[in-house]
Design an enzyme around this catalytic site. Structure first.
Site, mmCIF file in Angstrom:
data_model
loop_
_atom_site.group_PDB
_atom_site.id
_atom_site.type_symbol
_atom_site.label_atom_id
_atom_site.label_comp_id
_atom_site.label_asym_id
_atom_site.label_seq_id
_atom_site.Cartn_x
_atom_site.Cartn_y
_atom_site.Cartn_z
ATOM 1 N N LYS A 137 0.859 -1.190 0.000
ATOM 2 C CA LYS A 137 0.000 0.000 0.000
ATOM 3 C C LYS A 137 0.888 1.231 0.000
ATOM 4 C CE LYS A 137 -4.398 0.705 2.260
ATOM 5 N NZ LYS A 137 -5.000 0.708 3.582
ATOM 6 N N VAL A 138 0.651 2.102 -0.968
ATOM 7 C CA VAL A 138 1.507 3.273 -1.167
ATOM 8 C C VAL A 138 0.618 4.507 -1.254
ATOM 9 C CG1 VAL A 138 3.131 4.354 -2.793
ATOM 10 C CG2 VAL A 138 3.246 1.883 -2.399
#
Ligand code: E4P
Length: 224
Positions: A86-87
């Protein structure tokens, strides 16, 4: 639409998985801290979730530069084959997503709010994008209307040249706060809704179901 559970709580994951509706899990730093998680145990905890879920498990990088996010992403992806990194949707996040996608590491771009952010996330190579609904409502804006715009805009284009293995990008309705958010997201064509456990329970409950059940049970007593 698939259901993901938005939690880091193993008991909630085990229970939702037993219902047969669980297709994945999303975590974030707040959710991990809420269960009393500690940094040193984070990889181990993500591994436990990955072993419990037959589907993608999002684990978030909290780094702020592309090189650090890429390093985090590689480490997280090494935990289990179903980890999705997750960015955050920001410039450094876009650059990191491009690099991670090129290495075959799937990315879920989070903290996504607007149509331009979503399109940039998709172009950078994100496998999933997570437009937030509830946090718009928190600032007195219409989160569902914003979400509808993102679904429509992403649906206008083909991003398969940009994703890992040419897979179709999937939109995750995030920051979901109610069964109505879930219903509207499904009607708008969300691929996935990531839902807190309490809200997931509300999705299967209805007062008419309860009332109907009460009547059936009473009438069944009459036939005894
Ligand atoms: C999931 O990917 C998001 O981190 C989460 O849905 C955010 O929800 P919140 O706005 O209720 O914290």
């Amino acid at each position: 639409m698939k259901f993901f559970l938005d939690t880091a709580d193993l008991a909630e994951i085990e229970e939702a998985a037993s219902w047969g509706v669980l297709a994945g899990v999303t975590t974030n730093p707040t959710l991990y801290s809420r269960i009393g998680g500690k940094l040193a145990d984070f990889p181990n905890h993500i591994k436990k979730i990955c072993d419990m879920v037959d589907g993608p498990v999002s684990a978030e990088s909290v780094a702020m530069t592309r090189d650090e996010i890429i390093r985090d992403g590689r480490e997280l992806a090494a935990i289990a084959p179903n980890v999705v990194v997750k960015v955050p949707t920001m410039i450094e996040g876009l650059a990191a997503t491009k690099a991670l996608a090129a290495e075959g590491i799937p990315v879920n771009m989070t903290l996504c709010f607007t149509v331009p952010q979503a399109i940039m996330a998709a172009r950078s190579g994100a496998r999933y994008i997570s437009p937030f609904i509830g946090r718009f409502d928190d600032i007195s804006e219409d989160g569902l209307a914003q979400f509808a715009d993102v679904v429509q805009a992403i649906g206008n284009y083909d991003f398969t040249d940009h994703t890992v293995n040419g897979e179709k990008i999937e939109i995750i309705a995030a920051s979901v706060r109610s069964a109505n958010h879930v219903a509207q997201a499904a009607l708008m064509g969300a691929d996935i809704a990531t839902v807190p456990f309490a809200t997931l329970k509300k999705c299967v409950q209805h007062p008419l179901t309860d009332r109907g059940l009460e009547t059936f049970l009473k009438d069944w007593e009459k036939v005894q």
